[in-house]
Design an enzyme around this catalytic site. Structure first.
Site, PDB file in Angstrom:
ATOM      1  N   CYS A  75      13.950   9.899   6.943  1.00  0.00           N
ATOM      2  CA  CYS A  75      13.568   9.346   8.279  1.00  0.00           C
ATOM      3  C   CYS A  75      15.238   9.892   9.281  1.00  0.00           C
ATOM      4  CB  CYS A  75      13.271   7.596   7.930  1.00  0.00           C
ATOM      5  SG  CYS A  75      14.549   7.122   6.852  1.00  0.00           S
ATOM      6  N   GLY A  78       6.554   5.634   8.856  1.00  0.00           N
ATOM      7  CA  GLY A  78       5.729   7.058   8.689  1.00  0.00           C
ATOM      8  C   GLY A  78       5.879   7.143   9.653  1.00  0.00           C
ATOM      9  N   SER A  79       4.925   7.728  10.115  1.00  0.00           N
ATOM     10  CA  SER A  79       4.393   8.736  11.588  1.00  0.00           C
ATOM     11  C   SER A  79       4.680   7.635  13.011  1.00  0.00           C
ATOM     12  CB  SER A  79       3.402   9.475  11.258  1.00  0.00           C
ATOM     13  OG  SER A  79       2.159   9.136  10.728  1.00  0.00           O
ATOM     14  N   LYS A 113       0.516  -1.652   0.467  1.00  0.00           N
ATOM     15  CA  LYS A 113       0.046  -0.156  -0.072  1.00  0.00           C
ATOM     16  C   LYS A 113       0.961   1.432  -0.259  1.00  0.00           C
ATOM     17  CE  LYS A 113      -1.550   2.793   1.539  1.00  0.00           C
ATOM     18  NZ  LYS A 113      -1.538   4.394   1.893  1.00  0.00           N
ATOM     19  N   GLU A 171      10.508  15.643  15.905  1.00  0.00           N
ATOM     20  CA  GLU A 171      10.918  14.838  14.531  1.00  0.00           C
ATOM     21  C   GLU A 171       9.533  16.554  13.253  1.00  0.00           C
ATOM     22  OE1 GLU A 171       9.363  12.349  11.860  1.00  0.00           O
ATOM     23  OE2 GLU A 171      11.126  11.965  11.747  1.00  0.00           O
ATOM     24  N   GLU A 205       9.864   1.430  10.992  1.00  0.00           N
ATOM     25  CA  GLU A 205      10.447   2.541  10.939  1.00  0.00           C
ATOM     26  C   GLU A 205      10.021   3.820  11.066  1.00  0.00           C
ATOM     27  OE1 GLU A 205      12.302   5.092  10.165  1.00  0.00           O
ATOM     28  OE2 GLU A 205      12.983   4.690   7.925  1.00  0.00           O
ATOM     29  N   GLY A 224       2.306   4.699  13.707  1.00  0.00           N
ATOM     30  CA  GLY A 224       3.029   3.153  13.704  1.00  0.00           C
ATOM     31  C   GLY A 224       2.317   2.512  14.858  1.00  0.00           C
TER      32      GLY A 224
HETATM   33  P1  NAI Z   1       1.742   8.288   7.654  1.00  0.00           P
HETATM   34  O1  NAI Z   1       2.710   7.941   8.520  1.00  0.00           O
HETATM   35  O2  NAI Z   1       0.274   8.693   8.268  1.00  0.00           O
HETATM   36  O3  NAI Z   1       1.407   8.195   6.001  1.00  0.00           O
HETATM   37  C1  NAI Z   1       2.897   6.570   6.258  1.00  0.00           C
HETATM   38  C2  NAI Z   1       1.401   5.856   5.757  1.00  0.00           C
HETATM   39  O4  NAI Z   1       1.241   5.254   6.153  1.00  0.00           O
HETATM   40  C3  NAI Z   1       0.963   6.452   4.103  1.00  0.00           C
HETATM   41  O5  NAI Z   1       1.222   5.183   3.242  1.00  0.00           O
HETATM   42  C4  NAI Z   1      -0.243   6.043   4.721  1.00  0.00           C
HETATM   43  O6  NAI Z   1      -1.372   5.909   4.273  1.00  0.00           O
HETATM   44  C5  NAI Z   1      -0.476   4.796   5.711  1.00  0.00           C
HETATM   45  N1  NAI Z   1      -1.194   5.252   6.862  1.00  0.00           N
HETATM   46  C6  NAI Z   1      -1.980   6.602   7.331  1.00  0.00           C
HETATM   47  N2  NAI Z   1      -3.159   6.285   8.111  1.00  0.00           N
HETATM   48  C7  NAI Z   1      -2.819   5.046   7.924  1.00  0.00           C
HETATM   49  C8  NAI Z   1      -3.904   3.984   9.203  1.00  0.00           C
HETATM   50  N3  NAI Z   1      -4.743   5.023   9.995  1.00  0.00           N
HETATM   51  N4  NAI Z   1      -3.421   2.553   9.130  1.00  0.00           N
HETATM   52  C9  NAI Z   1      -2.833   1.911   8.042  1.00  0.00           C
HETATM   53  N5  NAI Z   1      -1.698   2.876   7.193  1.00  0.00           N
HETATM   54  C10 NAI Z   1      -2.040   4.326   7.250  1.00  0.00           C
HETATM   55  O7  NAI Z   1       2.545   9.698   7.977  1.00  0.00           O
HETATM   56  P2  NAI Z   1       2.241  10.933   6.647  1.00  0.00           P
HETATM   57  O8  NAI Z   1       1.035  11.843   7.770  1.00  0.00           O
HETATM   58  O9  NAI Z   1       2.054  11.526   5.277  1.00  0.00           O
HETATM   59  O10 NAI Z   1       3.743  12.384   7.471  1.00  0.00           O
HETATM   60  C11 NAI Z   1       3.459  13.104   8.679  1.00  0.00           C
HETATM   61  C12 NAI Z   1       4.634  12.837   9.442  1.00  0.00           C
HETATM   62  O11 NAI Z   1       4.988  11.397   9.714  1.00  0.00           O
HETATM   63  C13 NAI Z   1       5.478  13.308   9.155  1.00  0.00           C
HETATM   64  O12 NAI Z   1       5.953  14.878   9.213  1.00  0.00           O
HETATM   65  C14 NAI Z   1       6.648  12.972   9.236  1.00  0.00           C
HETATM   66  O13 NAI Z   1       7.096  13.302  11.058  1.00  0.00           O
HETATM   67  C15 NAI Z   1       6.107  11.537   9.677  1.00  0.00           C
HETATM   68  N6  NAI Z   1       7.163  10.633   9.064  1.00  0.00           N
HETATM   69  C16 NAI Z   1       8.039   9.828   8.800  1.00  0.00           C
HETATM   70  C17 NAI Z   1       8.399   9.414   7.476  1.00  0.00           C
HETATM   71  C18 NAI Z   1       9.532   8.144   7.840  1.00  0.00           C
HETATM   72  O14 NAI Z   1      10.229   7.762   6.460  1.00  0.00           O
HETATM   73  N7  NAI Z   1       9.799   7.759   8.464  1.00  0.00           N
HETATM   74  C19 NAI Z   1       7.916   9.145   6.633  1.00  0.00           C
HETATM   75  C20 NAI Z   1       6.346   9.817   6.212  1.00  0.00           C
HETATM   76  C21 NAI Z   1       6.251  10.485   7.548  1.00  0.00           C
END
Ligand code: NAI
Ligand code: MG
Length: 482
Positions: free
Chosen positions: A287, A231-232, A178, A384, A253, A236
């Site tokens: 990240c 992701g966030s 996904k 972050e 991660e 997580g």
């Molecule tokens: P996010 O954690 O919402 O998105 C990452 C992935 O998770 C995307 O594929 C999204 O569709 C999916 N996702 C979102 N909500 C979900 C749920 N309830 N159940 C399952 N999957 C879900 O991150 P977002 O909103 O794009 O970014 C927000 C903050 O997160 C950023 O400002 C950053 O601080 C952090 N982040 C960290 C990353 C890393 O590389 N560790 C990558 C992206 C974001």
């Protein structure tokens, strides 16, 4: 529009392109302009369900019968196709994520490297024989989990596909991916290339869509045997809770607040490019970005002014202009970063980069900003930011360095700059991080290098052989033969 992908608005399930069941699509925006780039499928629970069941069929059928050597050969073939299409992939990612072209190209090359690495490693992972009681022979088998779910973010789609899908396929799992709603195109293009390379139907399925719809449906699906998520922290935690409900392992991660420590004997000429690039690469949306620079007092002014000079030369503009810094991925991400930039009480702005004049008004541009005189507990030194922002924190001595470097809830990457070999060894042991770099810093790189976090940065290891251990389970076989 994209040579690799005649249609962008389909899911890839069971080796076939098709619309999501409800036929809905969402708009993918180009963050350099704010304009719509194309549509993509709004996958939902029923699409995830189809993807999981087709993955199960593949795992129990054709794909499950591949030998390790055959899987390796196939991954190598995928890697070859990726290399042949590096320019297409780079352009696609630049438009979708806003990544400057050179950085997008590096990601495409890294994707190919992951395929080469895991292709070469597929038949080199093996179990052990274990000395036991008289009359026994005991050995271990490393078996795939089965169906693995992969929820990935938008910041490094190709690299994360490489490390996650590469290791999972090499070890014989069937995958459901996904991708993020902000940037799913290279995930779809990768599926097409894997298909062209001969990956059997169902071994890799891609269902784009929203996190709270397709993502949530995947994380709670009872047919998944393992979930990996990048992701966030907030999401997580949701993933780990969902996995707990059906008791499956997770790899998380979740980012970081990674420090680089500059000691008084550091080679500053060598350090400088790393100090700055590790903060502004991919506009800081990394990240493993190094967002905190800790500097010993005697070199403090020198480091701040040398970094400020570099910041002054940083240009921010459209991804295809290929400057040092591109836009952030979205207007939402821009406002998250701007919220941090409004909480800078007590900080000195040491320098800012520029936004080029021809940058489209609708783009998500934030000028890189370097703050000096930061205290370790300031919100900009603790949270972050995920934007092109770094803080410089003065430190006294080694003990101070360790306490401050380890003084956040995260623990992903850390680095220290010193010529003193004994100090290097002490720091490497003392730093709480999944990766420690001595006299260098690797933001995002290192296909071969195990990578992952401590604390809020998550758990489990990706990259290198460690990822293959994570995508397998050990079975112990004890034979009593007398
Ligand atoms: P996010 O954690 O919402 O998105 C990452 C992935 O998770 C995307 O594929 C999204 O569709 C999916 N996702 C979102 N909500 C979900 C749920 N309830 N159940 C399952 N999957 C879900 O991150 P977002 O909103 O794009 O970014 C927000 C903050 O997160 C950023 O400002 C950053 O601080 C952090 N982040 C960290 C990353 C890393 O590389 N560790 C990558 C992206 C974001
Ligand atoms: Mg989110």
């Amino acid at each position: 529009m994209f040579d690799l992908l005649p249609r962008t608005d389909h899911c890839f399930i069971n080796g076939v392109w098709g619309p999501s069941e409800n036929g809905d699509v969402l708009a993918s925006l180009n963050p350099s302009t704010g304009e719509t780039l194309c549509d993509f499928a709004r996958g939902g629970a029923s699409d995830i369900d189809r993807a999981v069941s087709t993955a199960r069929t593949a795992f129990d059928g054709d794909w499950g019968k591949y030998t390790a050597a055959e899987r390796g050969r196939l991954l190598a073939r995928i890697g070859q196709l990726v290399i042949e299409n590096v320019d297409h992939l780079a352009r696609m990612e630049a438009l979708d994520v806003g990544k400057p072209l050179t950085q997008a190209r590096a990601d495409a090359v890294a994707l190919a490297r992951y395929m080469e690495f895991y292709g070469g490693a597929a038949d080199k992972l093996h179990g052990e024989t274990i000395p036991y009681l008289d009359g026994y022979t005991v050995y271990t088998l490393r078996e795939p989990h089965g169906v693995t779910g992969h929820i990935i973010p938008w910041n490094y789609p190709m690299q994360i596909i490489g490390r996650s899908i590469g290791a999972a396929l090499a070890t014989g799992n069937a995958c459901v991916l996904k991708p993020a709603e902000e940037a799913c195109l290279t995930a779809l293009a990768f599926a097409e290339l894997a298909h062209q390379a001969g990956l059997p139907p169902g071994a890799l399925n891609v269902v784009p869509g929203l996190g709270e719809e397709a993502g949530a449906a995947l994380s709670v699906h009872q047919g998944i045997d393992h979930i990996s998520f990048t992701g966030s922290v907030a999401v997580g935690k949701l993933i780990q809770k969902a996995a707990a409900d059906h008791v499956v392992p997770v790899t998380l991660e979740l980012g970081g607040k990674s420090p680089q420590v500059v000691f008084d004997d550091a080679d500053l000429d060598a350090a400088l490019p790393f100090l700055v690039n590790a903060g502004i690469q991919n506009a800081g949306q990394t990240c493993s970005a190094s967002s905190r620079i800790l500097v010993q007092a005697s070199r403090y002014d020198e480091v701040v002014s040398a970094m400020a000079k570099r910041y002054g030369a940083l240009r921010t503009g459209p991804a295809l202009d290929d400057l040092e810094v591109g836009p952030l991925v979205s207007a939402t991400q821009k406002s998250l970063v701007e919220r941090f930039l409004s909480q800078t009480d007590g900080l000195d702005i040491a320098a800012t980069g520029s936004i080029v004049e021809n940058a489209p008004k609708g783009g998500a541009y934030v000028a890189p900003t370097l703050f000096a005189g930061c205290t370790p507990d300031h919100v900009l030194a603790q949270d972050e930011i995920f934007g092109p922002v770094q803080v410089v924190i003065p430190i006294e001595d080694e003990a101070d360095a360790i306490q401050i470097a380890n003084g956040t809830d995260y623990g992903l990457v850390a680095s220290c700059w010193t010529k003193d070999g004994a100090r290097q060894m002490r720091m490497a042991k003392a730093l709480r991080a999944g990766q420690v770099f001595l006299n260098n810093y690797g933001a995002g790189g290192g296909v071969e290098l195990p990578f992952g976090g401590r604390g809020l940065s998550g758990h489990g290891r990706e990259k290198g052989f460690e990822a293959m251990y994570g995508f397998t389970v050990v079975k112990t076989v004890a034979a009593l033969h007398g």
